[in-house]
Write an enzyme that holds these catalytic residues in place. Structure first.
Site, PDB file in Angstrom:
ATOM      1  N   GLU A 159      30.271 -20.034   0.168  1.00 18.70           N
ATOM      2  CA  GLU A 159      30.082 -20.114   1.630  1.00 18.70           C
ATOM      3  C   GLU A 159      31.516 -19.672   2.302  1.00 18.70           C
ATOM      4  O   GLU A 159      32.463 -20.025   1.911  1.00 18.70           O
ATOM      5  CB  GLU A 159      29.753 -21.472   1.888  1.00 18.70           C
ATOM      6  CG  GLU A 159      29.395 -21.842   3.394  1.00 18.70           C
ATOM      7  CD  GLU A 159      29.114 -23.325   3.936  1.00 18.70           C
ATOM      8  OE1 GLU A 159      29.362 -23.603   5.224  1.00 18.70           O
ATOM      9  OE2 GLU A 159      28.974 -23.899   2.858  1.00 18.70           O
ATOM     10  N   ARG A 185      31.908 -29.958 -12.702  1.00 23.10           N
ATOM     11  CA  ARG A 185      32.870 -28.924 -12.046  1.00 23.10           C
ATOM     12  C   ARG A 185      33.900 -29.217 -12.418  1.00 23.10           C
ATOM     13  O   ARG A 185      34.324 -30.146 -13.106  1.00 23.10           O
ATOM     14  CB  ARG A 185      32.695 -29.489 -10.202  1.00 23.10           C
ATOM     15  CG  ARG A 185      33.102 -30.639  -9.936  1.00 23.10           C
ATOM     16  CD  ARG A 185      32.843 -31.078  -8.653  1.00 23.10           C
ATOM     17  NE  ARG A 185      33.275 -30.267  -7.753  1.00 23.10           N
ATOM     18  CZ  ARG A 185      32.543 -29.546  -6.838  1.00 23.10           C
ATOM     19  NH1 ARG A 185      31.219 -29.538  -6.815  1.00 23.10           N
ATOM     20  NH2 ARG A 185      33.283 -28.754  -5.768  1.00 23.10           N
ATOM     21  N   LYS A 227      37.405 -28.244   0.356  1.00 21.06           N
ATOM     22  CA  LYS A 227      37.681 -27.243   1.168  1.00 21.06           C
ATOM     23  C   LYS A 227      38.473 -27.754   2.619  1.00 21.06           C
ATOM     24  O   LYS A 227      39.200 -27.515   2.929  1.00 21.06           O
ATOM     25  CB  LYS A 227      36.580 -26.368   1.693  1.00 21.06           C
ATOM     26  CG  LYS A 227      36.248 -25.224   0.644  1.00 21.06           C
ATOM     27  CD  LYS A 227      35.166 -24.515   1.124  1.00 21.06           C
ATOM     28  CE  LYS A 227      34.623 -23.719   0.187  1.00 21.06           C
ATOM     29  NZ  LYS A 227      33.290 -23.268   0.689  1.00 21.06           N
TER      30      LYS A 227
HETATM   31  P1  ATP Z   1      31.456 -26.810   0.064  1.00 23.26           P
HETATM   32  O1  ATP Z   1      29.908 -26.337  -0.248  1.00 23.26           O
HETATM   33  O2  ATP Z   1      31.395 -28.405   0.028  1.00 23.26           O
HETATM   34  O3  ATP Z   1      31.833 -26.138   1.389  1.00 23.26           O
HETATM   35  P2  ATP Z   1      32.098 -25.753  -2.568  1.00 23.26           P
HETATM   36  O4  ATP Z   1      33.438 -25.990  -3.005  1.00 23.26           O
HETATM   37  O5  ATP Z   1      30.777 -26.097  -3.084  1.00 23.26           O
HETATM   38  O6  ATP Z   1      32.199 -26.369  -0.980  1.00 23.26           O
HETATM   39  P3  ATP Z   1      30.938 -23.064  -2.134  1.00 23.26           P
HETATM   40  O7  ATP Z   1      31.674 -22.151  -1.290  1.00 23.26           O
HETATM   41  O8  ATP Z   1      29.679 -23.597  -2.035  1.00 23.26           O
HETATM   42  O9  ATP Z   1      32.013 -24.313  -1.882  1.00 23.26           O
HETATM   43  O10 ATP Z   1      31.177 -22.583  -3.583  1.00 23.26           O
HETATM   44  C1  ATP Z   1      30.868 -21.535  -4.125  1.00 23.26           C
HETATM   45  C2  ATP Z   1      30.560 -21.877  -5.767  1.00 23.26           C
HETATM   46  O11 ATP Z   1      31.425 -22.343  -6.431  1.00 23.26           O
HETATM   47  C3  ATP Z   1      29.422 -22.825  -5.860  1.00 23.26           C
HETATM   48  O12 ATP Z   1      28.179 -22.177  -6.562  1.00 23.26           O
HETATM   49  C4  ATP Z   1      29.809 -24.051  -6.472  1.00 23.26           C
HETATM   50  O13 ATP Z   1      29.196 -24.573  -7.620  1.00 23.26           O
HETATM   51  C5  ATP Z   1      31.104 -23.438  -7.108  1.00 23.26           C
HETATM   52  N1  ATP Z   1      32.277 -24.332  -7.157  1.00 23.26           N
HETATM   53  C6  ATP Z   1      32.917 -24.959  -6.102  1.00 23.26           C
HETATM   54  N2  ATP Z   1      33.835 -25.802  -6.495  1.00 23.26           N
HETATM   55  C7  ATP Z   1      33.760 -25.846  -8.038  1.00 23.26           C
HETATM   56  C8  ATP Z   1      34.515 -26.514  -9.041  1.00 23.26           C
HETATM   57  N3  ATP Z   1      35.478 -27.494  -8.629  1.00 23.26           N
HETATM   58  N4  ATP Z   1      34.163 -26.191 -10.303  1.00 23.26           N
HETATM   59  C9  ATP Z   1      33.355 -25.463 -10.537  1.00 23.26           C
HETATM   60  N5  ATP Z   1      32.568 -24.678  -9.794  1.00 23.26           N
HETATM   61  C10 ATP Z   1      32.856 -24.858  -8.404  1.00 23.26           C
END
Ligand code: ATP
Ligand code: MG
Length: 609
Positions: free
Chosen positions: A48, A293, A303
């Protein structure tokens, strides 16, 4: 000349884990296409654009692109830009750059056009809308005019079933009309939503008539004012995967109990579809797979918290070298190879745990040890005058000694480094009254200057404040290159216990050097006090000015590797790994310390657990 280029395959490419087991089985059974055709593996990375990528995202990037690489498939880069108010163009650009920097490419990626081949969820808004209309027609979705508070209150909880909305059974025609009015911007934010009609008593809360669309009368960074409704993540996500033909839709564990909902949406669209159906053909149904994760110690990956650090000025920006963002790690000197190695090393599992950040530091140390040219730099200079330098010739003469560029890489050769009457050594390498285990320089002691000469400290010069400002030393002309002198007449061999780094005053440059410590002092920032800011390390940045560096650092020498990202990285002998910071100007270099040579933290912890 050593080669640090990114040519080698991802270190994770050969690793096996439960997801490769699933894909192997799918490839063998021909689930997604003909047996033997590995190109049926399609994954995606769906960020995102509401922040910069961090090390946790790197894990997901390495996994998804790594699997595509391994099976000869493709990995799509898709922006999940379904929320018009929080997303910015700056984040889109930085995310694309970070994925490229890690060394990955999606179909259609080009160096001369950053966005070539990139997908955006907003490109699918029309298709998603049409499917939503289809679900309304099928009696599987309805417009609800309750407030969000009413909807929340009526959801029930794990022990109480939810209460159906009074609008749940309204006529299909009414929902169709209201939904089109929502789309056209004829209703204010929050006045109504489109909900799926599933099961208000489901033990899975996600299935209790989830919201599919909400009204947001705001401009979108790509679609402008075309839309006044925006899809909820749960409605949009699986459809985006379906449209792109994603086979293995990999996400983190918290989405495990959303999977039944994603499956329900696709099945609801597919109901009644098939050859000859007026609805059309069935749509692709991806398989979601969840993994744990990445959760490294001593950093935050939320974030929201990272944004707070930037916006409230606790760091200098998203790319501050203390940040766990990819742009911060890059500026710090981390290599793409080291991050890929770390991602592979931490494995792929179904169990949430904490990963030792020391592994990441070790990964970059291991990589740079192999490829970084060695140089000499003095952080905190103490002047040394060789009083007998004139014995070997002119007092102001410069001798060039050969210094090894990289003991790990014989091909890297040697370079000429100036040695003269006035030198600088590290202030910490001298003690006037050294304790037992201090083997470096002290009054009357002799040490080796690396690849230079052996020197002995004869006299200590102090200023009025009593501080040591200069050491008067003598050198042994028989120790050129740092070699041991021949035995004396009785066959006794002189020995020294320390080799110091040094820089000659006549040929050196000055620079600013930034030393970093961990941004947080706690392994789980914010765990005790519920506020990560309470655990910030007040001494995470130390700026050293007036550092003395050998002249070769100011110019680009032939032994410097062709780094894939153009960032110049070095080992400064005995001090660690350093890189040139973008704040540098031609006359004023700034270096960042990436990491020390040894892991001082785990030693510290072993002493004071
Ligand atoms: P949010 O959705 O809360 O803004 P997010 O960290 O999930 O935060 P995204 O931009 O949705 O942010 O993440 C993109 C991809 O990165 C998603 O598919 C998510 O599963 C993966 N991702 C994010 N953080 C991690 C992590 N700590 N370990 C592994 N994969 C991650
Ligand atoms: Mg997310």
């Amino acid at each position: 000349m050593s080669d640090a280029g990114p040519a080698r395959v991802s270190p994770g490419a050969e690793l096996r884990h439960f997801i490769t087991d699933i894909i192997d089985a799918d490839v063998a059974s021909g689930k997604w296409g003909p047996v033997g055709d590995s190109s049926v593996v399609r994954t995606r990375f769906p960020p995102e654009p509401n922040g910069y990528l961090h090390i946790g995202h790197a894990k997901s990037i390495c996994l998804n692109f790594g699997l595509a690489e391994r099976y000869g498939g493709v990995c799509v880069l898709r922006f999940d830009d379904t929320n018009p108010v929080k997303e910015e163009e700056e984040f889109v650009r930085s995310i694309i750059e970070d994925v490229r920097w890690l060394g990955f490419a999606w179909p259609g990626a080009r160096d001369d056009d950053l966005k070539a081949g990139v997908r955006f969820a907003s490109d699918y808004f029309q298709q998603m809308h049409d499917w939503a209309v289809e679900l309304i027609r099928k009696g599987k979705a309805y417009v609800d005019e309750q407030t969000s508070e009413q909807i929340r209150a009526a959801r029930g909880d794990l022990t109480t079933p939810g209460t159906p909305s009074p609008f749940r059974d309204r006529p299909v025609e009414e929902s169709l009309r209201l939904f089109e009015e929502m789309v056209q911007g004829r209703h204010p934010d929050g006045s109504m939503v489109l909900r799926a009609r599933i099961d208000m008593a489901s033990p899975n809360m996600n299935l209790r008539d989830p919201v599919m669309y909400r009204i947001v009368n705001a401009r979108h960074h790509r679609t402008g004012d075309a839309w006044h409704v925006y899809p909820m993540y749960d409605w949009a996500h699986g459809l985006e995967d379906s449209i792109e033909g994603i086979t293995h839709s990999i996400c983190t564990l918290e989405f495990e109990n959303h999977r039944p909902l994603y499956d329900w949406f696709i099945d609801a669209i597919n109901e009644g579809r098939g050859p000859g159906s007026a609805w059309g053909e069935k749509i692709h149904h991806p398989q979601q797979i969840e993994f744990a994760r990445l959760n490294p110690s001593y950093i935050v990956t939320s974030k929201r918290k990272l944004r707070q650090l930037v916006e409230e000025g606790y760091v200098r920006g998203w790319d501050d070298p203390r940040m766990p963002t990819l742009s911060g790690l890059r500026r710090r000197g981390y290599t793409p190879e080291s991050i890929r190695a770390f991602a592979a090393e931490t494995g792929v599992t179904k169990f949430n745990g904490v990963h030792d950040i020391g592994w990441l530091e070790r990964a970059v140390r291991d990589h740079l040890n192999k490829v970084a040219p060695r140089r000499m730099a003095v952080l905190n200079p103490l002047k040394v005058t060789i009083t007998n330098w004139a014995d070997g010739g002119e007092a102001d003469r410069i001798e060039y000694v050969d210094v090894i560029n990289n003991p790990e890489d014989p091909g890297a050769g040697t370079r000429k480094v100036a040695f003269g009457r006035t030198l600088y050594i590290e202030r910490d390498d001298f003690m006037e009254d050294p304790p037992k285990k201090f083997f470096r320089l002290g009054p009357g002691r002799e040490v080796r200057l690396r690849c230079g000469y052996w020197i002995r400290c004869d006299q200590v010069v102090k200023n009025e404040a009593g501080e040591v400002v200069e050491l008067l030393c003598t050198y042994d002309p028989q120790t050129r290159g740092g070699e041991s002198p021949p035995p004396d007449a009785d066959g006794n061999v002189r020995k020294v216990k320390a080799t110091l780094h040094w820089v000659a005053a006549a040929e050196c440059i000055e620079a600013e050097i930034r030393l970093f410590d961990r941004l947080y002092l706690a392994e789980r920032p914010g765990r005790e006090s519920d506020n990560h800011l309470d655990d910030l390390n007040p001494e995470s940045l130390r700026v050293m000015t007036g550092c003395k560096l050998e002249k070769a650092l100011g110019e680009r020498l032939g032994d410097e590797p062709a780094w894939s990202d153009g960032i110049r990285r070095f080992q400064f002998e005995r001090l660690g790994y350093f890189c040139v910071d973008p704040d540098s100007t031609p006359g004023r270099l700034v270096f960042n310390r990436t990491v020390t040579l040894k892991d001082s933290w785990s030693k510290e912890r072993a002493r004071n657990p």
